[in-house]
Design an enzyme around this catalytic site. Structure first.
Site, PDB file in Angstrom:
ATOM      1  N   ARG A 135      19.203  69.881  40.986  1.00  0.00           N
ATOM      2  CA  ARG A 135      18.934  68.675  39.932  1.00  0.00           C
ATOM      3  C   ARG A 135      19.274  67.467  40.641  1.00  0.00           C
ATOM      4  O   ARG A 135      18.111  66.666  41.048  1.00  0.00           O
ATOM      5  CB  ARG A 135      19.966  68.839  38.774  1.00  0.00           C
ATOM      6  CG  ARG A 135      19.522  67.915  37.504  1.00  0.00           C
ATOM      7  CD  ARG A 135      19.928  66.228  37.738  1.00  0.00           C
ATOM      8  NE  ARG A 135      21.166  66.120  37.785  1.00  0.00           N
ATOM      9  CZ  ARG A 135      21.844  64.870  37.927  1.00  0.00           C
ATOM     10  NH1 ARG A 135      20.963  63.988  38.373  1.00  0.00           N
ATOM     11  NH2 ARG A 135      23.011  64.836  37.845  1.00  0.00           N
ATOM     12  N   TYR A 154      28.544  63.330  31.326  1.00  0.00           N
ATOM     13  CA  TYR A 154      28.228  62.617  32.310  1.00  0.00           C
ATOM     14  C   TYR A 154      28.489  61.144  31.727  1.00  0.00           C
ATOM     15  O   TYR A 154      28.063  60.474  30.894  1.00  0.00           O
ATOM     16  CB  TYR A 154      26.975  62.340  32.828  1.00  0.00           C
ATOM     17  CG  TYR A 154      27.002  63.421  33.929  1.00  0.00           C
ATOM     18  CD1 TYR A 154      27.507  63.203  34.999  1.00  0.00           C
ATOM     19  CD2 TYR A 154      25.735  64.517  33.888  1.00  0.00           C
ATOM     20  CE1 TYR A 154      27.439  64.214  36.179  1.00  0.00           C
ATOM     21  CE2 TYR A 154      25.475  65.252  34.946  1.00  0.00           C
ATOM     22  CZ  TYR A 154      26.358  65.206  36.028  1.00  0.00           C
ATOM     23  OH  TYR A 154      26.020  66.112  37.174  1.00  0.00           O
ATOM     24  N   GLU A 190      27.813  57.995  33.104  1.00  0.00           N
ATOM     25  CA  GLU A 190      26.775  57.248  33.984  1.00  0.00           C
ATOM     26  C   GLU A 190      27.425  55.883  34.424  1.00  0.00           C
ATOM     27  O   GLU A 190      27.753  55.267  33.523  1.00  0.00           O
ATOM     28  CB  GLU A 190      25.396  57.110  33.550  1.00  0.00           C
ATOM     29  CG  GLU A 190      24.289  56.629  34.636  1.00  0.00           C
ATOM     30  CD  GLU A 190      22.995  56.520  34.050  1.00  0.00           C
ATOM     31  OE1 GLU A 190      22.283  56.099  34.833  1.00  0.00           O
ATOM     32  OE2 GLU A 190      22.769  56.418  32.741  1.00  0.00           O
ATOM     33  N   THR A 200      28.132  56.469  40.587  1.00  0.00           N
ATOM     34  CA  THR A 200      26.443  56.478  40.465  1.00  0.00           C
ATOM     35  C   THR A 200      25.910  55.972  41.582  1.00  0.00           C
ATOM     36  O   THR A 200      24.889  56.275  42.164  1.00  0.00           O
ATOM     37  CB  THR A 200      25.996  55.932  39.189  1.00  0.00           C
ATOM     38  OG1 THR A 200      26.740  56.653  38.133  1.00  0.00           O
ATOM     39  CG2 THR A 200      24.514  55.942  39.161  1.00  0.00           C
ATOM     40  N   HIS A 234      31.700  62.885  40.412  1.00  0.00           N
ATOM     41  CA  HIS A 234      30.374  63.234  40.956  1.00  0.00           C
ATOM     42  C   HIS A 234      30.257  61.906  41.890  1.00  0.00           C
ATOM     43  O   HIS A 234      30.146  60.806  41.535  1.00  0.00           O
ATOM     44  CB  HIS A 234      29.681  63.153  39.935  1.00  0.00           C
ATOM     45  CG  HIS A 234      28.069  63.250  40.001  1.00  0.00           C
ATOM     46  ND1 HIS A 234      27.457  64.330  40.088  1.00  0.00           N
ATOM     47  CD2 HIS A 234      27.360  62.467  40.690  1.00  0.00           C
ATOM     48  CE1 HIS A 234      26.065  64.111  40.597  1.00  0.00           C
ATOM     49  NE2 HIS A 234      26.189  62.814  41.067  1.00  0.00           N
ATOM     50  N   HIS A 290      28.318  59.766  45.189  1.00  0.00           N
ATOM     51  CA  HIS A 290      27.250  59.489  46.106  1.00  0.00           C
ATOM     52  C   HIS A 290      27.483  58.866  47.437  1.00  0.00           C
ATOM     53  O   HIS A 290      28.705  58.378  47.639  1.00  0.00           O
ATOM     54  CB  HIS A 290      26.332  58.538  45.228  1.00  0.00           C
ATOM     55  CG  HIS A 290      25.500  59.321  44.473  1.00  0.00           C
ATOM     56  ND1 HIS A 290      24.070  59.917  44.658  1.00  0.00           N
ATOM     57  CD2 HIS A 290      25.761  59.781  43.066  1.00  0.00           C
ATOM     58  CE1 HIS A 290      23.776  60.505  43.585  1.00  0.00           C
ATOM     59  NE2 HIS A 290      24.562  60.389  42.496  1.00  0.00           N
TER      60      HIS A 290
END
Length: 523
Positions: free
Chosen positions: A16, A144, A146, A179, A207, A209
């Site tokens: 994804r 989530y 965001e 994010t 999560h 990045h």
């Protein structure tokens, strides 16, 4: 927080989030095969496989993955990103057989107001409608938040209110994305610790990045701060600079922090290769754990230390990952590097021959980046075939080839104590070389023997810079003579084989003259 004994779940989102990498689009069959590898072989805890409502092909891929997972009681571990869209994402996921929706809500007030044009109350009402719709149709919901990293920094009160007012909504995991990849390990540690303490009954995922190259470090900080699960992708795929590497995350959680994880490390390299192949995105040779060169010792002193007592080994042994330690051959190689490669190939050479082979390896290394174990038999054959004759030496050679034009060669060669120069043309570089050489030999009363066979081989592996072995069979007055040459350039490998032939025949003639016999073989 102590890591000992605590289990941290790993969610892989290659199918994804990884598909948001520029130029990457997995086919349904590719997605199915990667899902199988991740769940059944690598044994990640969860996988996120798609975004809802993207395409009919995406729906088909999700349906195939779910059907396969159902047969193995793994369907609850397959998740799909969905949106606050009045239930359309829920219906899409449900029609594909999905069991889990990862609902995307706005984790920062700036996004809520700027992108949606709504207040927190309005957004919460919409989120609740979607969650209730998912629940009514038997879907588990994760949420989530965001842009949580910026939202928490700019207005933590917004984040607290969002989570607090959804704490009773039956959400499985609240997922905290960095994010834009702007956090540091210290900030992650403080923020995740705060969320865990403030909402002790909830499960939080982190999560990351990798925009600042801190994704793996941030994952470790989140796990130490109490995150129940962390997200990653194979080969760091993801938008912009990507996500955190599955291999790096798994190994560091286990080795550096002592967490319990379910990953089977022996399949990490294989799934990395699959993702490389399907995505078209190559990883660096020095990528930790899965890179082609990370278990290769190049310096001779390192090979020597390993031979004498595994002095350059660590917990990151290649055997853990179903890989093999290698010792590079090149200009930095030493006796121990050669010895390790000979052991691998089950070749036994005398000390004198090892010295000769190593000398040749260093010479080749000066003109070629690396020499592989697959090149070694070629080099050994070339060196052992040599009788150290020194009657002919190529001092200089220039070859030019052009489309639809004859190739040209200019050579400078020593024959015993005399130096000669000549040029020649031919149908290809080697033909042009033999034309020039024939002119030199003709002046000495020699002629090249007939060439009866010409064979070129390269090692397996498909490397364009591989050493080339050229074997040439010549018809001489004493019968067939086969010589070989080894070089990274095919033409120069053939030239080396030709010079070897020339040296052998000139040596024969010299020996016959010394014996008082009429020479039986002129070149």
């Amino acid at each position: 927080m102590s890591a000992t004994g605590r289990y941290v779940r790993i969610m892989d989102t290659t199918l994804r989030d990884g598909e948001q990498t520029q130029g990457v689009s997995f086919s349904p069959d590719e997605k199915v095969n990667l899902a199988k590898a991740l769940l059944e072989q690598v044994r990640v805890d969860r996988i996120e496989v798609a975004s809802a409502r993207v395409s009919s092909g995406e729906a088909a891929a999700v349906a195939q993955i779910i059907a396969w997972a159902e047969e193995r009681d793994l369907a609850q571990r397959v998740e799909v990103l969905g949106f606050v869209d009045g239930g359309q994402s829920v219906d899409w996921i449900r029609s594909a057989g999905g069991r889990v929706i990862n609902l995307l809500a706005k984790g920062s007030e700036k996004h809520c107001r700027g992108q949606l044009g709504k207040t927190l109350d309005q957004h919460l009402a919409d989120v609740r409608v979607t969650i209730e719709h998912a629940c009514a149709h038997g879907l588990q919901t994760n949420l989530y938040l965001e842009d949580w990293s910026n939202g928490y920094r700019d207005n933590p009160g917004y984040v607290y209110a969002l989570v607090e007012r959804l704490a009773d909504a039956g959400i499985g995991h609240f997922m905290l994305p960095d994010t834009l990849g702007v956090m540091t390990p210290d900030r992650v540690s403080a923020a995740v610790s705060d969320m865990v303490r403030r909402f002790p009954g909830l499960l939080f995922d982190f999560h990351p990045h990798n925009d600042y190259g801190l994704a793996t470090a941030n994952v470790l900080a989140a796990a130490q701060a109490g995150a129940a699960a962390v997200h990653c992708t194979v080969n760091c795929l993801g938008e912009r600079a990507g996500n955190a590497s599955l291999a790096e995350v798994a190994v560091n959680l286990r080795d550096q922090l002592g967490f319990e994880i379910g990953i089977d490390e022996t399949h990490l390299a294989r799934v990395s290769e699959l993702v490389e192949y399907f995505s078209g995105k190559r990883i660096a040779d020095n990528a930790p754990i899965v890179g082609a060169d990370v278990f290769t010792q190049t310096a001779g002193i390192h090979a020597d230390g390993d031979k004498k007592g595994s002095l350059y080994h660590s917990r990151l042994s290649p055997e853990r990952f179903a890989r093999r330690r290698k010792y590079a051959l090149g200009k930095l190689a030493g006796k121990a590097s050669l010895s390790k490669n000979l052991e691998r190939l089950d070749i036994d050479l005398s000390e004198d021959n090892q010295r000769k082979v190593l000398k040749r390896i260093v010479e080749l290394g000066d003109s070629k980046k690396t020499i592989t174990a697959e090149d070694l038999p070629f080099i050994i054959a070339e060196v052992l075939e040599s009788k150290d004759y020194d009657h002919a030496e190529l001092l200089g050679c220039s070859i030019a080839s052009s489309l639809d034009l004859a190739s040209m060669a200019s050579i400078k060669i020593r024959l015993d104590d005399e130096i000669h120069a000549a040029s020649g043309a031919g149908n290809g570089g080697y033909d042009a070389f033999t034309s020039a050489l024939s002119k030199v030999l003709k002046k000495q009363g020699f002629a090249l023997p007939a060439l009866t066979d010409f064979e070129v081989r390269i090692p397996k592996g498909g490397r364009t810079d591989a050493l080339t072995e050229c074997s040439i069979t010549w018809q001489t007055e004493q019968g067939e003579l086969r010589t070989r040459g080894v070089h990274a350039n095919q033409v120069f490998a053939a030239i080396a084989a030709t010079l070897r032939m020339l040296n052998i025949l000139m040596h024969r003639e010299l020996a016959e003259r010394k014996a008082g016999a009429e020479p039986s073989a002129r070149v």
